[in-house]
Design a protein around this motif. Structure first.
Motif, PDB file in Angstrom:
ATOM      1  N   ARG A 127       8.097   3.166   3.826  1.00 35.92           N
ATOM      2  CA  ARG A 127       8.284   2.169   2.783  1.00 35.92           C
ATOM      3  C   ARG A 127       7.652   0.845   3.201  1.00 35.92           C
ATOM      4  N   GLN A 128       7.274   0.081   2.189  1.00 37.78           N
ATOM      5  CA  GLN A 128       6.693  -1.226   2.455  1.00 37.78           C
ATOM      6  C   GLN A 128       7.181  -2.203   1.406  1.00 37.78           C
ATOM      7  N   ALA A 129       7.859  -3.233   1.882  1.00 39.24           N
ATOM      8  CA  ALA A 129       8.327  -4.300   1.013  1.00 39.24           C
ATOM      9  C   ALA A 129       7.281  -5.405   0.979  1.00 39.24           C
ATOM     10  N   PRO A 130       7.254  -6.208  -0.071  1.00 37.65           N
ATOM     11  CA  PRO A 130       6.268  -7.299  -0.151  1.00 37.65           C
ATOM     12  C   PRO A 130       6.346  -8.217   1.066  1.00 37.65           C
ATOM     13  N   GLY A 131       5.206  -8.468   1.663  1.00 39.29           N
ATOM     14  CA  GLY A 131       5.152  -9.368   2.806  1.00 39.29           C
ATOM     15  C   GLY A 131       5.604  -8.770   4.116  1.00 39.29           C
TER      16      GLY A 131
END
Length: 124
Positions: A36-40
């Protein structure tokens, strides 16, 4: 060759089940996983499952998320319960020869097939 689905918006404490349909050579890869990748933020490994069904989880999701596979349908799942706002991210499925588990972290080294991602948003 990897296609995710099942993302959406839920309130904290809710559940979602992500699916990843694999085709071609991807499903015979030794390892499959969810990232997963969250903004920033950097992409992080969430869970992995190898060809024998052995699983690994990052500490932040242990006891809440469950990774599984349906070998007959070539589908991998991520059951996510007790969701928290900090679980908000784009979730990707991946496959490859290596599971990338080092200590309590899951690295993307060894994964050479990636899906396009599905968004999960958890509101408080």
């Amino acid at each position: 060759q990897l296609e995710e689905s099942g993302g959406g918006s839920v309130q904290a404490g809710g559940s979602l089940r992500l699916s990843c349909v694999a085709s071609g050579k991807t499903y015979i890869s030794h390892c499959m996983g969810w990232f997963r990748q969250a903004p920033g933020k950097e992409r992080e490994g969430v869970a992995t499952i190898d060809r024998d069904g052995s699983t690994s989880y990052v500490d932040t999701v242990k006891g809440r998320f469950t990774i599984s596979k349906d070998n007959a349908k070539n589908i991998m799942y991520l059951q996510m319960n007790s969701l928290k706002p900090e679980d908000t991210a784009m979730y990707y499925c991946a496959a490859g020869p290596g599971c990338g588990v080092v200590g309590d972290r899951i690295y993307d080294i060894g994964y050479n097939y990636w899906g396009q991602g599905t968004q999960v948003t958890v509101s408080s």
